[in-house]
Design a protein around this motif. Structure first.
Motif, short mmCIF file in Angstrom:
data_model
loop_
_atom_site.label_atom_id
_atom_site.label_comp_id
_atom_site.label_asym_id
_atom_site.label_seq_id
_atom_site.Cartn_x
_atom_site.Cartn_y
_atom_site.Cartn_z
N ILE A 22 -57.05 64.04 37.16
CA ILE A 22 -56.03 63.25 37.16
C ILE A 22 -54.71 63.80 36.66
CG2 ILE A 22 -57.49 61.05 37.19
CD1 ILE A 22 -56.78 60.61 34.41
N GLY A 23 -55.08 65.05 36.23
CA GLY A 23 -53.50 65.59 35.53
C GLY A 23 -53.10 65.12 34.30
N CYS A 24 -54.08 64.56 33.36
CA CYS A 24 -53.63 63.95 32.09
C CYS A 24 -53.58 65.20 30.87
CB CYS A 24 -54.76 63.14 31.80
SG CYS A 24 -56.29 63.73 31.03
N MET A 25 -53.86 66.35 31.16
CA MET A 25 -53.70 67.49 30.27
C MET A 25 -54.49 67.26 28.87
SD MET A 25 -49.57 68.01 31.08
CE MET A 25 -49.70 69.59 30.56
N SER A 26 -55.30 66.18 28.99
CA SER A 26 -56.22 66.17 27.82
C SER A 26 -56.77 67.48 27.34
CB SER A 26 -57.38 65.13 27.90
OG SER A 26 -56.42 63.50 28.02
N VAL A 56 -48.34 70.57 36.01
CA VAL A 56 -48.08 69.32 36.73
C VAL A 56 -46.78 69.35 37.52
CG1 VAL A 56 -47.68 66.60 36.62
CG2 VAL A 56 -49.60 67.69 35.10
N THR A 60 -43.83 67.64 38.15
CA THR A 60 -43.81 66.20 37.78
C THR A 60 -42.80 65.56 39.09
OG1 THR A 60 -41.69 66.95 36.77
CG2 THR A 60 -43.34 66.57 35.38
N LEU A 61 -42.27 66.14 40.01
CA LEU A 61 -41.77 65.39 40.91
C LEU A 61 -42.66 64.81 42.01
CD1 LEU A 61 -38.56 67.53 41.31
CD2 LEU A 61 -38.81 65.33 40.21
N SER A 62 -43.86 65.33 42.41
CA SER A 62 -44.91 65.10 43.11
C SER A 62 -46.05 64.49 42.54
CB SER A 62 -45.08 66.25 44.08
OG SER A 62 -46.00 67.08 43.30
N ALA A 63 -46.39 64.54 41.49
CA ALA A 63 -47.41 64.37 40.52
C ALA A 63 -48.75 65.14 41.00
CB ALA A 63 -47.88 62.58 40.75
N ARG A 64 -48.35 66.22 41.68
CA ARG A 64 -49.75 67.18 42.17
C ARG A 64 -49.77 68.19 40.79
NH1 ARG A 64 -47.38 66.59 47.62
NH2 ARG A 64 -45.67 68.16 46.86
N PRO A 101 -61.55 62.80 30.61
CA PRO A 101 -61.64 61.66 30.86
C PRO A 101 -62.26 61.40 32.27
CG PRO A 101 -59.49 61.89 30.03
CD PRO A 101 -60.01 63.09 30.19
N PRO A 102 -62.01 62.05 33.27
CA PRO A 102 -62.38 61.59 34.53
C PRO A 102 -63.82 62.65 34.83
CG PRO A 102 -60.68 62.90 35.04
CD PRO A 102 -60.60 62.70 33.59
#
Lengths: 658, 144
Positions: B14-18, B42, B44-48, B128-129
């Protein structure tokens, strides 16, 4: 044994835009006294924003504050709290707060700063460039007029793809009172109208690169603690309606769960979805990518609901991106302004939009509305002031406003009235009413912990998945000292303490910084007594342990609670000094809650409204618990001394009860 | 120990970077992105987002490129390890890695790559995921 310190990055950054000066100050003492985020901001505001200052005055301080956990492994820790005088707040433009997610705050901390304090007003548009220890103001003349997305893209092209940017769009530049500060692909500090404060200061954006480290006092214990908390994340705690992906949207636009912020620790996020390359309806030549969070989903409409328009997913997504780019608050748009306009139209008060048809099923109508708000054209000039002020300016539909706004917040937002998105029944909204009464904004931003938690876990909202009413009451006894705090037949009994408790949790979350949906952790299906736990810690103590281990401060849980109480009281004192806050102001929420609730408590069989006399007693009880004078709603001198706010008590001497 | 490596399922991430922050904390006792041995970049502009992490290659280009043989396969752990004492920080391994998964540590200047936390990969624990896992190297195609 020498104490070890960590948590705080160590410096606050000061910027005077009028003089073009930049300097730093040590942040540790302020942090130790007021935690960080909202707490530190309250102290700065107390010292530096005198009575009579208004949001667009150069003397107003724009305070952008991370906290001692921001950017660490603390789950859901990467938010930033922005505090300043609020152009949106009504009827008082008082000092308030708004939280922003994304990936910006952690990088500020890796650059070595906890807080940025911005004063003055620049003669020319500028942006602030923080490149670790090198900080400068750069011309933003080429960016002025650009949307939030294009501004970020251009600055990243100039400075590098690893740079994080927060920016304002045309709405903020034109001092719209409902304008946002945005970052990334859908994160914003929405409430407050803070985009307009940046606009008035001619500060287009803040760009940060941070390649350093944040020290941790007890690193090994800290990372064990945060891992235990991350692994204990548990549903239901968010919006169950949106818990699953839509197979068609997955296939067409790559719909996926997506972290709205660094360190999001939910097993899957209940609120945030990302999409790729959604073709435009208004602009078929374009595609849009990004996130939809919470109310931003509503631009597509939910036929049959309060949001009874039918623009559909694609146009809704496009309109979300366009309004994000202008920097217009989606809450104000979707929960307040547009539903109110729709009612005005239904009641024959609004015929058209400057000659164009008012048709919310039409994406073109929405696009025109958004454009005219952002650029203050036609009726948009009044709408840019927000729904409450627009009704007065236009002399239109003022009597309808209470259906959409609850005092300084939004009807329907866990208050039991207005829109029907958030299922809640008496007596739970009594705590909401108390939180609302003493707040400076819609208090639910960091105040979901009581009402939302109970309702989400209850048989009403999560039949078969949550807990039964007696189990909920049992947990309530552990957290609030009595089962009556949570029991569905408890009425007005034991509602003051939960409002105090969650008032402090709100301060803690906005100060450390932590996400509201994730804390405090109270209920669980995994423990025998249903109180959330991890690594031997009870759920409501998670914040304390992370703070203690990261910072190395040797303090008890009671001391920690008192830090939050100190911040809460300092905020109250600022409201008293600058805006004459009193019990009479708090009581402005009463008429909103006197309206009969939307749903019925199954044990009572009929809908309730607030009983004025019984609520007066509840307020008495609340003030007494706070050590405030019940007649005036103001802290006593004794309480302020106990909280080591002697200088504040001295400054307020004539305003405080004897 | 048979060779092992990280595996990240991009569709689940999910791109959380944990993982990035936890890696830095576990290795350096401080929070950062710049000293981590796994990176999630990430947009940041596309959330990809795009991940970069070590595949523990059978024929490791980083080890081959190293002029002082500072990257050696640890038979016991089943991973390629950097000998910080021998590493000169020349960056040849950074250039050689086809996955962009070796960096120079901004603090001490030596090569930085995944060591599977010497046995217990904390990024896998925290994810997390549950997009991250440790797999036997021979079970997987090297390039996935």
């Amino acid at each position: 044994m020498t104490e070890r310190f960590g948590g705080w990055a160590g410096k606050n950054l000061r910027v005077d835009l009028s003089r073009g000066q930049i300097w730093t100050e040590p942040s540790l003492e302020l942090g130790r006294s007021y935690m960080g985020g909202r707490g530190v901001a309250a102290r700065i505001a107390w010292e530096e924003i005198p009575p009579g200052t208004r949001p667009f005055d150069p003397a107003n301080r724009l305070i952008i504050a991370a906290g001692p956990l921001t950017g660490t492994s603390a789950p859901n820790s990467s938010r930033t709290t922005i505090c300043t005088l609020s152009p949106q707040a009504y009827p008082y433009e008082w000092f308030t707060y708004s939280s922003i997610g994304g990936f910006w705050g952690p990088v500020l901390r890796y650059a070595g700063y906890d807080t940025i304090i911005i004063q003055g007003s620049s003669p020319e548009p500028v942006y602030l460039w923080i490149n670790d220890e090198r900080v400068e103001l750069r011309s933003a003349r080429h960016l002025w007029g650009e949307g939030i997305s294009a501004t970020q893209r251009e600055i990243m092209r100039e400075l590098g793809q690893d740079v994080r940017v927060m920016a304002i769009g045309p709405a903020g530049e034109r001092l719209c009172r409902i304008s946002t500060i945005g970052t990334g692909a859908g994160s914003a500090a929405g409430q407050g109208g803070f985009g307009a404060v940046m606009g008035a200061k001619r500060l287009k954006a803040i760009a940060v690169r941070g390649t350093g480290e944040i020290p941790l006092a007890h690193a090994e214990a800290f990372y064990d603690c945060t891992l235990a908390i991350a692994k204990a994340a548990e549903a239901p705690a968010g919006c169950p309606r949106r818990q699953s992906l839509d197979p068609e949207l997955v296939a067409r636009y790559g719909q996926r769960f997506s972290a709205c912020s660094q360190q999001c620790a939910y097993p899957r996020c209940y609120i945030c979805r990302a999409y790729d390359r959604v073709p435009g309806v208004l602009h078929p030549e374009k595609t849009y990518s990004g996130q939809l969070v919470c109310v931003s989903n509503l631009l597509g409409g939910e036929p049959g609901s309060f949001y009874d328009w039918r623009t559909g997913f694609r146009a809704g997504f496009e309109l979300g991106r366009i309004s994000d780019d202008y920097g217009i608050n989606h809450w104000e748009l979707c929960i307040g302004l547009i539903p109110w306009l729709r009612r005005c139209h239904q009641e024959g008060l609004l015929r058209d939009l400057d000659g164009a048809p008012f048709d919310l099923d039409s994406p073109e109508c929405w696009a025109r509305l958004l454009h005219n708000i952002a650029y203050r054209q036609g009726i948009g000039d009044a709408l840019a002031e927000g729904g409450v002020r627009a009704a007065r300016i236009l002399g239109m539909g003022e009597e309808l406003i209470p259906d959409f706004y609850t005092a300084w917040g939004f009807a329907g937002h866990w208050d039991g009235r207005g829109d029907r998105a958030n299922l809640i029944v008496f007596p739970y909204w009594l705590v909401t009413a108390l939180q609302w009464a003493v707040s400076t904004r819609d208090p639910m931003s960091s105040g979901h912990g009581y009402a939302q938690n109970i309702m989400m876990w209850s048989p009403m909202r999560s039949p078969g998945e949550g807990l039964d009413w007696e189990e909920l009451a049992d947990v309530g006894e552990k957290v609030y000292g009595t089962r009556q705090a949570v029991h569905p037949l408890s009425g007005y009994e034991a509602k003051a303490y939960p409002a105090v408790f969650h008032g402090h949790r709100s301060v803690i979350k906005d100060s450390l910084t932590l996400d509201d949906q994730a804390y405090p952790r109270i209920y669980s299906k995994r423990t025998p007594d249903h109180l959330a736990r991890a690594g031997g810690m009870p759920g409501p103590s998670f914040e304390y342990h992370m703070f203690r281990l990261a910072t190395g401060l040797d303090l008890s849980e009671l001391d920690f609670e008192q830090l939050a109480e100190r911040v809460f009281n300092l905020e109250r004192c600022l409201q008293i000094r600058n805006w004459g806050r009193s019990r009479a102001v708090d009581e402005q929420v009463i008429p909103c809650f006197e309206r009969v609730e939307n749903w019925v408590n199954p044990f009572l069989g009929e809908g309730k409204g607030l009983d004025r006399d019984r609520f007066a007693s509840l307020l008495d009880e609340y003030y007494a618990l706070r050590g405030w004078d019940p007649a005036t709603g103001r802290p006593t001198r004794r309480k302020l001394l106990e909280l080591r706010l002697a200088d504040v008590a001295a400054a307020l001497e004539s305003e405080l009860p004897s | 120990m048979r060779p092992r490596r990280l595996r990240l399922d991009d569709g689940t991430c999910i791109g959380c970077m944990s993982c990035v922050v936890v890696c830095a904390e576990r290795h350096n006792l401080r929070s950062s992105l710049s000293r981590s041995r796994i990176r999630v970049e990430v947009d940041t502009l596309s959330a990809r987002h795009m991940s970069r992490y070590c595949r523990q290659c059978v024929h490791a280009p980083c080890a081959t490129a190293c002029p002082v043989q500072a990257i050696e396969f640890d038979e016991q752990l089943g991973v390629w390890m950097v000998d910080a004492g021998r590493c000169t920080g020349c960056g040849a391994c950074v250039e050689a890695c086809p996955f962009g998964a070796v960096w120079l540590d901004p603090v001490d200047g030596v090569a930085l790559k995944c060591d599977l936390c010497l046995g217990r990969a904390w990024c896998v624990e925290v994810c997390p995921p549950r997009a991250l896992s440790v797999v036997g190297r021979d079970e997987e195609a090297e390039n996935d």
